[in-house]
Design a protein around this motif. Structure first.
Motif, short mmCIF file in Angstrom:
data_model
loop_
_atom_site.label_atom_id
_atom_site.label_comp_id
_atom_site.label_asym_id
_atom_site.label_seq_id
_atom_site.Cartn_x
_atom_site.Cartn_y
_atom_site.Cartn_z
N GLY A 42 -3.00 21.99 -66.41
CA GLY A 42 -1.79 21.50 -66.85
C GLY A 42 -1.79 19.89 -67.38
N ALA A 43 -2.29 19.10 -66.60
CA ALA A 43 -2.49 17.85 -66.73
C ALA A 43 -3.26 17.38 -68.12
CB ALA A 43 -2.80 17.14 -65.52
N THR A 44 -4.23 18.45 -68.33
CA THR A 44 -4.99 17.98 -69.65
C THR A 44 -5.16 18.89 -70.49
OG1 THR A 44 -6.87 19.19 -68.41
CG2 THR A 44 -6.72 16.79 -67.99
N ALA A 45 -4.36 20.03 -70.69
CA ALA A 45 -4.36 20.96 -71.41
C ALA A 45 -3.77 20.54 -73.00
CB ALA A 45 -3.23 22.27 -71.15
N PRO A 46 -4.59 20.49 -74.15
CA PRO A 46 -4.25 20.17 -75.31
C PRO A 46 -3.18 21.21 -75.81
CG PRO A 46 -6.98 20.26 -75.34
CD PRO A 46 -6.28 20.87 -73.97
N SER A 47 -3.05 22.35 -75.53
CA SER A 47 -1.93 23.36 -76.03
C SER A 47 -0.63 22.82 -75.43
CB SER A 47 -2.22 24.60 -75.51
OG SER A 47 -2.31 24.64 -74.23
N LEU A 48 -0.53 22.21 -74.22
CA LEU A 48 0.72 21.70 -73.68
C LEU A 48 1.13 20.60 -74.33
CD1 LEU A 48 0.64 22.50 -69.69
CD2 LEU A 48 1.62 23.80 -71.83
N GLU A 49 0.14 19.56 -74.85
CA GLU A 49 0.30 18.45 -75.63
C GLU A 49 0.95 18.72 -76.99
OE1 GLU A 49 -3.20 16.07 -75.68
OE2 GLU A 49 -3.36 15.75 -73.54
N ALA A 50 0.38 19.57 -77.37
CA ALA A 50 0.92 20.14 -78.94
C ALA A 50 2.28 20.52 -78.82
CB ALA A 50 -0.12 21.12 -79.55
N ALA A 51 2.56 21.49 -77.86
CA ALA A 51 3.74 21.93 -77.57
C ALA A 51 4.87 21.11 -77.29
CB ALA A 51 3.87 22.99 -76.57
N THR A 52 4.56 20.08 -76.55
CA THR A 52 5.44 18.72 -76.12
C THR A 52 5.76 17.79 -77.50
OG1 THR A 52 4.56 18.79 -73.98
CG2 THR A 52 5.68 16.74 -74.68
N ALA A 53 4.86 17.68 -78.35
CA ALA A 53 4.61 16.96 -79.42
C ALA A 53 5.78 17.84 -80.22
CB ALA A 53 3.67 16.94 -80.14
N GLY A 54 5.77 19.08 -80.35
CA GLY A 54 6.79 19.83 -81.14
C GLY A 54 7.93 19.63 -80.86
N VAL A 55 8.31 19.70 -79.62
CA VAL A 55 9.65 19.48 -78.86
C VAL A 55 10.16 17.97 -79.45
CG1 VAL A 55 11.07 19.05 -76.99
CG2 VAL A 55 9.39 21.11 -77.04
N ARG A 56 9.26 17.15 -79.66
CA ARG A 56 9.64 15.62 -79.69
C ARG A 56 10.05 15.70 -81.49
NH1 ARG A 56 5.01 13.98 -77.08
NH2 ARG A 56 4.26 13.17 -78.94
N ALA A 57 9.19 16.41 -82.02
CA ALA A 57 9.41 16.44 -83.51
C ALA A 57 10.72 17.15 -83.72
CB ALA A 57 8.48 17.27 -84.33
N ALA A 58 11.22 18.22 -82.99
CA ALA A 58 12.20 18.97 -83.33
C ALA A 58 13.56 18.23 -82.75
CB ALA A 58 12.27 20.23 -82.28
N GLU A 59 13.50 17.23 -81.80
CA GLU A 59 14.56 16.49 -81.38
C GLU A 59 14.72 15.36 -82.37
OE1 GLU A 59 13.30 15.03 -77.57
OE2 GLU A 59 13.71 16.81 -76.63
N ALA A 60 13.61 14.96 -82.91
CA ALA A 60 13.81 13.84 -84.11
C ALA A 60 14.58 14.46 -85.23
CB ALA A 60 12.57 13.17 -84.40
N GLY A 61 14.04 15.64 -85.43
CA GLY A 61 14.74 16.69 -86.60
C GLY A 61 16.17 16.66 -86.57
N ARG A 62 16.49 16.94 -85.46
CA ARG A 62 17.87 17.14 -84.99
C ARG A 62 18.83 15.63 -85.15
NH1 ARG A 62 22.27 16.27 -84.32
NH2 ARG A 62 24.10 17.10 -82.95
N THR A 63 18.22 14.59 -84.85
CA THR A 63 18.72 13.26 -85.31
C THR A 63 18.84 13.14 -86.83
OG1 THR A 63 17.92 12.37 -83.23
CG2 THR A 63 18.61 10.90 -84.80
N VAL A 64 17.80 13.42 -87.53
CA VAL A 64 17.78 13.41 -89.02
C VAL A 64 18.69 14.27 -89.34
CG1 VAL A 64 16.38 13.50 -91.10
CG2 VAL A 64 15.37 12.63 -89.15
N ALA A 65 19.00 15.66 -89.07
CA ALA A 65 20.05 16.44 -89.62
C ALA A 65 21.45 16.13 -89.52
CB ALA A 65 19.74 17.74 -88.86
N GLY A 66 21.46 15.09 -88.51
CA GLY A 66 23.04 14.61 -88.29
C GLY A 66 23.29 13.36 -89.21
#
Length: 421
Positions: A42-66
């Motif tokens: 879990g500390a080195t998994a690229p899949s988790l890094e990609a998923a976490t980056a997707g969450v950050r992108a979605a949070e930024a998208g929520r800010t942009v949408a407002g």
């Protein structure tokens, strides 16, 4: 006298085999447990890094949408570079001001709803990535532990084959058997040692695969006690798939698609742009205010096609959600049956069946050394023991794999509080 020496050698060889099978060399390092392997992966998994980056992108998208539309600076100069009185800048009229778009139809709230739905889906995607990683690491750990068990079994079989060759040599020297038995025992020894080499290579490959997943070499022992343990599995209890990750993802997709329909509807209502400017007349040096209103005229694109597209995608997402509910219930029921059957097979294969095969082989060895059984009887008992050990290892691997796949199917979806974090 020769029979006494043969019996003495047989007893000594039997004792050495029993000691080799019952005692394992102590390892200086603790075994690598499954939970430790999961934590390292879990500390080195690229899949988790990609998923976490997707969450950050979605949070930024929520800010942009407002955000509301930005105003525009309007500047223009009229009545210049003409002829007559409009030559040069003598009659210029310069206008400067601001234009402010006004969104109508609830476009901003509709954008926010879509962004929040996408963010919720991204967080569920992170949970899915964690569950998939857990399954992948567990399966690699099972493969490595099974390969380790096969290697131990192969070494034990090779030791038995060497002792059988020694016993056959004693019998031949004592004149109690033909040299053919010694040659046959030597062939079995060679095959057993070859099997050890194959098992060694497969164990190394399995360890390397696990090491690549967890991000560090696997040099110490594995938790074979966990591998040999079969938990009790009673009658299967129905598990509702409603709270599982698979259905949570399908529902999130449906929610996002429905929010897209609302956004498409809001886009049909034209926005209004208000402008306020100041105009300076060069000829008289006077200043006048200019106000304006701009409204798009939806002649070519009235938004109906966008609504139809969004509605079709929403219908598709709803249908996939219903299909996911049916598939999840069926897959969970099948997985429960597989776990129960695998647990029964593993308990039997590694319990009474293996004990009976080991006892039969032990009796055959003693009887062969004492001349009561022929070599064919001994070989048959040893082959049965080897096959039973292999079947027990395979049954345990099947049980752990089935259990891991069931745990992946029933993995719980994150709570709404966790999604909102």
């Amino acid at each position: 006298m020769s029979r006494f020496i043969a019996a003495l050698l047989a007893v000594a060889s039997c004792a050495s085999i029993a000691h080799a099978q019952s005692s394992e060399p102590a390892s200086p390092s603790p075994p690598l447990t499954l939970e430790r392997a999961l934590a390292l992966a879990g500390a080195t998994a690229p899949s988790l890094e990609a998923a976490t980056a997707g969450v950050r992108a979605a949070e930024a998208g929520r800010t942009v949408a407002g955000y509301r539309p930005n105003p525009s600076i309007v500047a223009e100069t009229e009545n210049i570079a003409g002829s007559g009185q409009y030559r040069g800048l003598r009659s210029a009229e310069t206008t400067a001001g601001l234009a402010l778009p006004i969104e109508l139809g609830g476009k901003r709230s509709a954008r926010i709803a879509v962004a929040e739905a996408i963010g919720n889906r991204a967080r569920i995607g992170t949970a899915l990535a964690e569950a998939d990683l857990r399954l992948a690491v567990t399966q690699l750990y099972i493969q490595a532990a099974a390969a380790e068990r096969r290697l131990v079994t192969a070494r034990e079989q090779a030791g038995i084959a060497r002792e059988a060759l020694r016993a056959a040599g004693v019998r031949v020297q004592a004149g109690r058997a033909s040299p053919l038995e010694q040659q046959r025992a030597d062939v079995l020894r060679i095959n057993a040692e070859t099997a050890v080499e194959r098992a060694q290579r497969l164990a190394e490959v399995a360890r390397d695969n696990l090491a690549r997943r967890i991000g560090q070499p696997v040099t110490g022992p594995l938790d074979l006690a966990w591998y040999d343990r079969v938990e009790g599995f009673g009658p299967a209890r129905p598990i509702e798939p409603g709270g599982t990750l698979a259905l949570a993802a399908a529902r999130a997709d449906a929610t996002t698609a429905e929010a897209q329909v609302r956004l498409a509807r809001s886009q049909r209502i034209p926005d209004v742009t208000l402008s306020a400017s100041a105009r300076r007349l060069e000829a008289t040096n006077d200043v006048a205010a200019v106000f304006g209103v701009s409204i798009p005229f939806p002649v070519f694109n009235n938004g109906k096609a966008a609504i139809a597209q969004a509605r079709a995608q929403s219908d598709q997402a709803q249908a996939l959600r219903r299909a996911a509910e049916l598939d999840a219930a069926q897959d969970i029921a099948n997985a429960q049956a597989e776990v129960a059957n695998a647990a029964t097979s593993a308990r039997n294969a590694s319990g009474p069946v293996l004990a009976s095969a080991a006892e039969a082989a032990r009796i055959a060895r003693i009887g062969y050394r004492e001349g009561k059984f022929g070599q064919l009887d001994l070989l048959d008992a040893e082959r049965t023991l080897s096959e039973t050990r292999t079947a027990a290892i395979d049954a345990l691997a099947t049980y752990h794999d089935a259990k891991a796949r069931l745990e992946r199917l029933v993995a719980a979806a994150p709570s709404p509080e966790e999604n909102n974090q």
